[in-house]
Design an enzyme around this catalytic site. Structure first.
Site, PDB file in Angstrom:
ATOM      1  N   PRO A  67       0.828  -1.199   0.000  1.00  0.00           N
ATOM      2  CG  PRO A  67      -0.480  -1.442   1.851  1.00  0.00           C
ATOM      3  CD  PRO A  67       0.809  -1.870   1.281  1.00  0.00           C
ATOM      4  CD  GLU A  68       2.333   3.209  -4.474  1.00  0.00           C
ATOM      5  OE1 GLU A  68       2.539   4.399  -4.757  1.00  0.00           O
ATOM      6  OE2 GLU A  68       2.355   2.305  -5.311  1.00  0.00           O
ATOM      7  NE  ARG A 112       6.388 -10.503  -0.793  1.00  0.00           N
ATOM      8  CZ  ARG A 112       6.848  -9.764  -1.798  1.00  0.00           C
ATOM      9  NH1 ARG A 112       5.998  -9.108  -2.568  1.00  0.00           N
ATOM     10  NH2 ARG A 112       8.122  -9.684  -2.040  1.00  0.00           N
TER      11      ARG A 112
END
Length: 278
Positions: free
Chosen positions: A2-3, A111
Site C-alpha cells: 500500500p502507498e 509477506r
DNA sequence: ACAGGATCCTGGGGGC
DNA sequence: TGCCCCCAGGATCCTG
C-alpha cells in the site's frame, strides 16, 4: 504494497470504529514479524483506548488516551481490518485485538514486510518518524523545498519519488503515474529538470494521490481497506501494469524497464528520456 | 553520493 | 495435476 492512498483509506475506514474503543484482550502477538518490535504486547496494549487514528506517509498512527502511540506499516501485503465477532480468522494474522464492543481488529500480512512500533507516552509520533528521516507529506509541499531537493540531485526521478526522505507516501504505482502525468521519463536525472518541469512533477504527485484517495486506492492483488472493501483506482491507472497497451494519450505502446531497481512503466513518446527542444 | 544487487517473505500466474 | 521459474504495491543494508 500500500502507498499513501491505500493507507489513507485504511485509516478513514478504521477511525470511526476505533476511536473511543478499548482493547480488552490481545489474542495474537506478532512474534513472526521481523520488523515488529519486541514488546510484551499483551501487557502494553490491553486496556488502551484509541483517541485518534491518522496517517503520516505510509504509517498508520494510533494515538491512545494514555498518551502512548502505536504505529503500523503495511509493507507490501499488510491488511489492517475490523471484523465482526463471528468472522473467522484468515491465515497470516500476526496481531489480533479484542475490543470492548465485541469487534476484532486484525493485522494480517502475508509477506511479513510490515512493521509495528510502540511509542510510550511523551513521544510525539510525527516527530519520531521525522527523526528517522521521513520526509514531508506530498500535499502542499513548499515549491522551494521541492525544487531544491530534486534539482540539486543527480539521482533519477524514479529513485527520488520512491525515497521516503524526499517525500512521504509515494510508491511504485503512483511514482509511475505521476511521471506519466507530468511527461517526465523515470530515468531522467533530477538536476536535468527545468524549474517548470520540477513544479509540474510536484503538482502531478499531489493531483494523482488526491484522485487515488478519492478512489479508495488501487487493488492490484492483496490490498483492501480497513473494512475489507477493495480499491477502485486500479481501473484508472494510465501506465502502471499496462506494458504493451496503447498510451491513453498518443497510442504508443507503454514500455516497462527497471529504474531504481523497480519496474517502471512509461510512454516512450510522451515521456522522452531527453528534454524536448521546445 | 549514487547505482545495483541481495535480502527479508509468501503466493499467484505462466509455461511446460 | 504438478513443478519450476518469475513476478510482486516496501524498505534496508552492503558493495563498488
Amino acid at each position: 504494497m500500500p502507498e499513501l492512498p491505500e493507507v489513507e483509506t485504511v485509516v478513514r475506514d478504521l477511525k470511526p470504529g476505533l476511536v473511543g474503543r478499548t482493547i480488552i484482550r490481545v489474542t495474537k502477538t506478532p512474534e513472526a514479524m521481523k520488523r515488529a518490535e519486541k514488546h510484551p504486547w499483551d501487557r502494553i496494549l490491553t486496556g488502551q483506548t484509541w483517541r485518534d487514528v491518522r496517517r503520516r506517509g505510509k504509517w498508520i498512527i494510533q494515538e491512545f488516551a494514555s498518551g502512548a502511540n502505536f504505529l503500523a506499516h503495511l509493507g507490501m501485503t499488510g491488511q489492517y481490518q475490523l471484523h465482526e465477532a463471528n468472522e473467522t480468522c484468515a491465515d497470516h494474522v500476526h496481531l489480533e485485538l479484542s475490543l470492548d464492543n465485541g469487534a476484532w481488529l486484525r493485522f494480517r500480512d502475508i509477506r511479513r514486510f510490515g512493521a509495528l512500533c510502540y511509542l510510550p507516552p511523551g513521544t510525539n509520533p510525527e516527530t519520531h518518524l521525522e527523526s528517522e528521516g521521513l520526509g514531508p507529506e506530498p500535499f502542499g509541499v513548499d515549491p522551494g523545498y521541492w525544487s531544491e531537493t530534486i534539482r540539486k540531485s543527480t539521482r533519477n526521478l524514479k529513485a527520488l519519488l520512491l525515497d521516503q526522505t524526499v517525500v512521504a507516501g509515494v510508491g511504485n504505482i503512483y511514482a509511475d503515474e505521476s511521471l506519466f502525468s507530468s511527461g517526465l521519463h523515470p530515468g531522467r536525472s533530477g538536476c536535468q529538470l527545468s524549474e517548470n518541469e520540477v513544479q509540474k512533477l510536484r503538482k502531478a504527485v499531489e493531483t494523482i494521490l488526491t484522485k487515488a484517495v478519492s478512489g479508495r486506492g488501487s487493488t492490484i492483488r492483496d490490498y483492501v481497506g480497513g473494512s475489507g472493501l477493495a480499491g477502485s483506482f486500479q481501473n484508472r491507472l494510465k501506465v502502471y501494469g499496462r506494458e504493451g497497451l496503447p498510451c491513453p494519450r498518443c497510442k504508443t505502446p507503454i514500455e516497462r524497464a527497471d529504474w531504481a531497481g523497480r519496474s517502471s512503466h512509461y510512454c516512450p513518446t510522451c515521456q522522452p528520456i531527453s528534454r524536448p527542444a521546445f
